[in-house]
Design a protein around this motif. Structure first.
Motif, PDB file in Angstrom:
ATOM      1  N   ARG A 102       6.937  73.877  76.227  1.00  0.00           N
ATOM      2  CA  ARG A 102       6.168  72.822  76.904  1.00  0.00           C
ATOM      3  C   ARG A 102       6.464  72.794  78.401  1.00  0.00           C
ATOM      4  O   ARG A 102       5.564  72.616  79.217  1.00  0.00           O
ATOM      5  N   LEU A 103       7.719  72.986  78.767  1.00  0.00           N
ATOM      6  CA  LEU A 103       8.062  73.005  80.185  1.00  0.00           C
ATOM      7  C   LEU A 103       7.381  74.168  80.900  1.00  0.00           C
ATOM      8  O   LEU A 103       7.019  74.058  82.077  1.00  0.00           O
ATOM      9  N   GLU A 104       7.188  75.263  80.191  1.00  0.00           N
ATOM     10  CA  GLU A 104       6.484  76.396  80.796  1.00  0.00           C
ATOM     11  C   GLU A 104       5.019  76.064  81.042  1.00  0.00           C
ATOM     12  O   GLU A 104       4.442  76.443  82.063  1.00  0.00           O
ATOM     13  N   SER A 162      -0.110  71.400  75.991  1.00  0.00           N
ATOM     14  CA  SER A 162       1.188  70.712  76.005  1.00  0.00           C
ATOM     15  C   SER A 162       1.263  69.675  74.892  1.00  0.00           C
ATOM     16  O   SER A 162       2.302  69.501  74.257  1.00  0.00           O
ATOM     17  N   SER A 163       0.152  69.013  74.644  1.00  0.00           N
ATOM     18  CA  SER A 163       0.111  68.005  73.586  1.00  0.00           C
ATOM     19  C   SER A 163       0.251  68.637  72.205  1.00  0.00           C
ATOM     20  O   SER A 163       1.000  68.154  71.343  1.00  0.00           O
ATOM     21  N   SER A 164      -0.443  69.738  71.978  1.00  0.00           N
ATOM     22  CA  SER A 164      -0.417  70.366  70.651  1.00  0.00           C
ATOM     23  C   SER A 164       0.928  71.024  70.363  1.00  0.00           C
ATOM     24  O   SER A 164       1.363  71.066  69.199  1.00  0.00           O
ATOM     25  N   ILE A 165       1.611  71.522  71.394  1.00  0.00           N
ATOM     26  CA  ILE A 165       2.942  72.092  71.173  1.00  0.00           C
ATOM     27  C   ILE A 165       3.924  70.997  70.756  1.00  0.00           C
ATOM     28  O   ILE A 165       4.779  71.192  69.884  1.00  0.00           O
ATOM     29  N   ALA A 199      13.731  62.770  84.023  1.00  0.00           N
ATOM     30  CA  ALA A 199      12.715  62.247  84.941  1.00  0.00           C
ATOM     31  C   ALA A 199      11.351  62.280  84.264  1.00  0.00           C
ATOM     32  O   ALA A 199      10.631  61.279  84.241  1.00  0.00           O
ATOM     33  N   LEU A 200      10.988  63.431  83.738  1.00  0.00           N
ATOM     34  CA  LEU A 200       9.773  63.566  82.939  1.00  0.00           C
ATOM     35  C   LEU A 200      10.186  63.426  81.483  1.00  0.00           C
ATOM     36  O   LEU A 200      10.929  64.251  80.958  1.00  0.00           O
ATOM     37  N   ARG A 201       9.729  62.357  80.857  1.00  0.00           N
ATOM     38  CA  ARG A 201      10.156  62.086  79.485  1.00  0.00           C
ATOM     39  C   ARG A 201       9.876  63.294  78.591  1.00  0.00           C
ATOM     40  O   ARG A 201       8.775  63.851  78.606  1.00  0.00           O
ATOM     41  N   ALA A 202      10.871  63.663  77.807  1.00  0.00           N
ATOM     42  CA  ALA A 202      10.761  64.867  76.984  1.00  0.00           C
ATOM     43  C   ALA A 202       9.637  64.774  75.964  1.00  0.00           C
ATOM     44  O   ALA A 202       9.126  65.796  75.502  1.00  0.00           O
ATOM     45  N   ASN A 203       9.250  63.565  75.619  1.00  0.00           N
ATOM     46  CA  ASN A 203       8.242  63.402  74.576  1.00  0.00           C
ATOM     47  C   ASN A 203       6.897  62.940  75.116  1.00  0.00           C
ATOM     48  O   ASN A 203       6.031  62.503  74.347  1.00  0.00           O
ATOM     49  N   ALA A 204       6.704  63.048  76.430  1.00  0.00           N
ATOM     50  CA  ALA A 204       5.383  62.777  77.000  1.00  0.00           C
ATOM     51  C   ALA A 204       4.440  63.899  76.586  1.00  0.00           C
ATOM     52  O   ALA A 204       4.785  65.084  76.682  1.00  0.00           O
ATOM     53  N   ASP A 249       0.500  61.399  81.446  1.00  0.00           N
ATOM     54  CA  ASP A 249       0.589  60.174  80.654  1.00  0.00           C
ATOM     55  C   ASP A 249       0.995  59.012  81.566  1.00  0.00           C
ATOM     56  O   ASP A 249       1.753  59.193  82.527  1.00  0.00           O
ATOM     57  N   LYS A 250       0.547  57.816  81.215  1.00  0.00           N
ATOM     58  CA  LYS A 250       0.847  56.647  82.048  1.00  0.00           C
ATOM     59  C   LYS A 250       2.353  56.425  82.208  1.00  0.00           C
ATOM     60  O   LYS A 250       2.822  56.014  83.268  1.00  0.00           O
ATOM     61  N   ASP A 251       3.098  56.667  81.157  1.00  0.00           N
ATOM     62  CA  ASP A 251       4.545  56.427  81.199  1.00  0.00           C
ATOM     63  C   ASP A 251       5.332  57.733  81.133  1.00  0.00           C
ATOM     64  O   ASP A 251       6.439  57.787  80.587  1.00  0.00           O
TER      65      ASP A 251
END
Length: 587
Positions: free
Chosen positions: A149-151, A238-241, A258-263, A268-270
Motif C-alpha cells: 500500500r505504501l508503494e 490502495s483500498s482493495s489491497i 502520520a498517515l494512519r496505517a488503516n486509511a 480520506d477525511k481522517d
C-alpha cells in the motif's frame, strides 16, 4: 530408505525469494551499464540500460523502502547533499540512480566518463548491501501488505510527479513496473483467498491490470492525466489491497503514524493523525485541551504588555495569516518573516521557515518569548492565569491528573492542541478525489495535472498535504533554496540566510521550509519575505527557474533552474487549481 520431503515455503518466504530475484535483475542491468560505459557505448545504449535498470529497481522498491530505508535512499535518493543525522558537521553526499541520471540525460557527455563510472560503482556496492540484508530479512504478511500500500501511495505522490526521474521522465513506465511487482506478490497469495475472499483478491488484481495498461499506454510525461489515474486506479488499488489484507486476517496496525496505517486512501477525511507530531503520549490532544488552547490563542494575557495574542498575527478570516509582507513588531517595525498559515501546521515534523523546532509546543514558546512578537513570559502568564477562575476550571478539565495544572508546559501543550485541530483537508479538490466529480471543472483538473507534471510543483509541495512533508511516511519535511528576490523586480537574492543561521553549512544558505499551498488563495503575500503579492507573480517566478533563472548567482539552488515554458493558459489553469485547495470548514 525414506526421504524427507522439502518443507513447503510460506508465502512470505516466496515473497522474499521474488524480492531477491528482482535485486539480482537490477544488479545485472547495472553491471551491463557499467560494462557499456567502460566500452564507450553510445548515448542511446546507455540511456536504454539505465531506464531498464530503474524499471527493474521499481520491482524492488516496495520492500527496500520498507525494511531498509537508508539503503534505499543510497540507491534512489534525492540528488542533493544532506546533513548527517548523527553528525551535524558532516555532509552526506548523494548517491544512486538520481545522481547517475544527469550524466546520461538528455545526452551523455563522454568527458564525464570517469565520474559516471564512480557513481555506477557506488550503486553496484549499494545493491550488494541490499541483497545481503534482504537475504536475512524475515517478512511477515501484515508488513508485506503494508509495504504494498505504501508503494501505491509512493507512486501517486512521487512517481507520477517525476520526483525521482526528473530528466529521463520515464515515470509512467516505472509506475507500471512497481504495480506489476504488486500484482506478482498478490498472485503468490492466491491459494489463501478461498471462497468469498476470492472476489476481494480479484477486485485488486483487476484494478492493477487496468492501471498497468493505462500507465504503459501513456508515453508522454506532460500530457499524462494524473487526476484520472489517481481517482480511477490509485485510490481503488490502495483500498482493495487493504481489504485483501483484512480478508487474510492480518491485524490492523495500531502503531501511531502520520498517515494512519488503516486509511483506505491518501485522501480520506481522517487519513492523517496530528498526534504523531507530538513529543509524547502525554502531549496528545484532547477536546478539553483544544478548547483551553483556543481561549489562550485569542487572549492577550500571554503577551508581556497584554496587548497582543497569537490571533493578532494569525487571523481566521485570512486562513490564520495576517495579510502583511511581514507582521508588525511590538516597536512599530516589522518582524523578520511573513506570518505563515497555521492551517495543517499540526501535520509537520518541523516548524518555522527554518525548521528550527520540532513541536508546536516549542513554537509557542519561541513566539511568546520573542521580544518583537509577544515579549511575554510563560511563568508570569501562569501566575495571571491562576487568578482567573474560568481558566482554573479549564485547566483542571484539560489536565485532570495534575495537582497543579497551570504550568508552563500545559500552556504550551494547550496551544499546540488547539492548532492541531486546525485541519483543513476538505477542499473542493479533496471532495473531487473522494468521488464528487462536480467539485472541479476541466480547467481545474488540467491545472492539477500541470501542477503534478509539467509545472513540477508536486515535486516539492507533495500531494496530499501540498507542503514539503515527504510521502509516503511523512516523517521529514524538506527545505529548498529557490532564490527568492529581495524585491519583486530585483535580481538580488533576499539577504535572509534562512536555515544557515542555525546550521552554518553552505548547503543551507538561503534554505527555507517548503510551506503548504493549501488555502493559498487566502494567504497572500507569498514567500518568507512576502515579496510577491499575487499568485501570478509566484508562478512567473517558478516558470523562469527561480533565482538562477532570473540571473542570480546561487550555486546551491535546489530548485531546477531551467525554464518551465508554461503558456499563459497553463499558468491560469494551475492557479485555477490552486484556488480549489481552499477549505475554511474548520474555522
Amino acid at each position: 530408505m525414506a526421504c524427507m520431503s522439502k518443507q513447503k515455503e510460506t508465502t512470505p518466504q516466496q515473497v522474499r525469494a521474488y524480492y531477491l530475484d528482482q535485486i539480482d535483475a537490477t544488479d545485472t542491468l547495472i553491471k551491463q551499464l557499467d560494462t557499456k560505459i567502460q566500452n564507450n557505448g553510445t548515448s542511446n545504449e546507455l540511456q536504454v540500460l539505465f531506464k531498464s535498470a530503474r524499471i527493474a529497481y521499481k520491482k524492488v522498491e516496495f520492500l527496500a523502502e520498507y525494511y531498509n530505508p537508508l539503503t534505499a535512499k543510497a540507491i534512489n535518493g534525492a540528488p542533493i547533499p544532506s546533513m548527517d543525522d548523527n553528525d551535524q558537521h558532516k555532509i552526506d553526499q548523494p548517491e544512486g540512480f538520481q545522481m547517475i541520471e544527469p550524466y546520461l540525460f538528455p545526452e551523455y557527455n563522454h568527458s564525464q566518463k570517469q565520474e559516471l563510472i564512480e557513481q555506477v560503482g557506488i550503486l553496484k556496492a549499494n545493491l550488494v548491501r541490499l541483497k545481503s540484508m534482504a537475504t536475512h530479512q524475515e517478512l511477515a504478511n501484515e508488513q508485506i501488505f503494508d509495504a504494498l500500500r505504501l508503494e501505491v501511495f509512493r507512486i501517486i505522490t512521487l512517481g507520477i510527479s517525476g520526483f525521482d526521474a526528473p530528466i529521463a521522465q520515464n515515470s509512467m513506465a516505472e509506475g507500471a513496473s512497481a504495480l506489476n511487482s504488486i500484482e506478482k506478490v498478490l498472485k503468490l497469495y492466491e491459494p489463501e483467498f478461498i471462497g468469498d475472499k476470492r472476489a476481494i483478491l480479484v477486485q485488486a488484481q483487476s484494478s492493477l491490470k487496468k492501471a498497468i495498461t493505462y500507465l504503459t499506454a501513456s508515453k508522454d510525461f506532460n500530457s499524462f492525466d494524473r487526476m484520472h489515474f489517481i481517482t480511477t486506479y490509485g485510490n481503488p488499488i490502495s483500498s482493495s489491497i487493504l481489504d485483501a489484507s483484512m480478508a487474510l486476517g492480518n491485524e490492523k496496525f495500531k502503531d501511531l503514524r502520520a498517515l494512519r496505517a488503516n486509511a483506505k486512501t491518501l485522501f480520506d477525511k481522517d487519513a492523517f493523525d496530528a498526534n504523531y507530531y507530538t513529543a509524547s503520549y502525554d502531549a496528545h490532544s484532547s477536546k478539553e485541551k483544544s478548547e483551553l488552547g483556543k481561549e489562550l490563542f485569542y487572549d492577550a494575557i500571554l503577551s508581556g504588555a497584554g496587548n497582543r495574542s497569537c490571533g493578532s498575527c494569525h487571523r481566521p478570516e485570512m486562513a490564520f495569516t495576517d495579510g502583511k509582507m511581514k507582521s508588525d513588531a511590538l516597536d512599530g517595525s516589522q518582524v523578520r518573516r511573513n506570518a505563515p498559515t497555521l492551517l495543517n501546521a499540526g501535520f509537520q515534523p518541523a516548524l518555522f521557515y527554518d525548521n528550527r523546532v520540532s513541536y508546536l509546543e516549542d513554537q509557542a514558546t519561541e513566539v511568546i518569548n520573542n521580544k518583537d512578537e509577544m515579549h511575554g513570559s510563560l511563568p508570569i502568564a501562569g501566575q495571571k492565569l491562576k487568578k482567573n477562575k474560568d481558566y482554573v476550571l479549564l485547566f483542571k478539565k484539560a489536565f485532570p491528573n495534575d495537582a497543579d495544572p497551570i504550568n508552563d508546559y500545559h500552556i504550551r501543550n494547550a496551544l499546540g492542541s488547539y492548532i492541531r485541530t486546525l485541519s483543513s483537508l476538505n477542499s473542493p479538490f479533496d471532495k473531487y478525489v473522494r468521488g464528487d466529480k462536480s467539485q472541479l471543472n476541466p480547467e481545474e483538473v488540467k491545472g492539477f495535472n500541470l501542477y503534478m507534471g509539467k509545472g513540477k510543483c508536486g515535486t516539492c509541495h507533495f500531494t496530499p498535504l501540498f507542503n514539503g512533508t515527504v510521502p509516503p511516511d511523512f516523517k521529514t519535511i524538506e527545505t529548498e533554496i529557490i532564490g527568492v528576490p529581495s524585491t519583486p523586480d530585483s535580481k538580488k537574492i533576499d539577504p535572509d540566510l534562512g536555515k544557515y543561521d542555525l546550521r552554518k553549512l553552505d548547503l543551507y544558505k538561503n534554505a527555507f521550509k517548503t510551506p503548504t499551498v493549501r488555502n493559498i488563495a487566502m494567504t497572500a503575500p507569498y514567500m518568507h519575505n512576502g515579496v510577491f503579492k499575487t499568485l501570478e507573480e509566484v508562478i512567473d517566478f517558478y516558470n523562469e527557474g527561480g533565482g538562477v533563472g532570473l540571473g542570480m548567482d546561487i550555486p546551491n539552488q535546489t530548485l531546477p533552474f531551467d525554464k518551465l515554458n508554461l503558456t499563459q493558459k497553463e499558468k491560469k489553469e494551475i492557479i485555477a487549481f490552486l484556488k480549489k485547495l481552499t477549505d475554511n470548514t474548520s474555522f
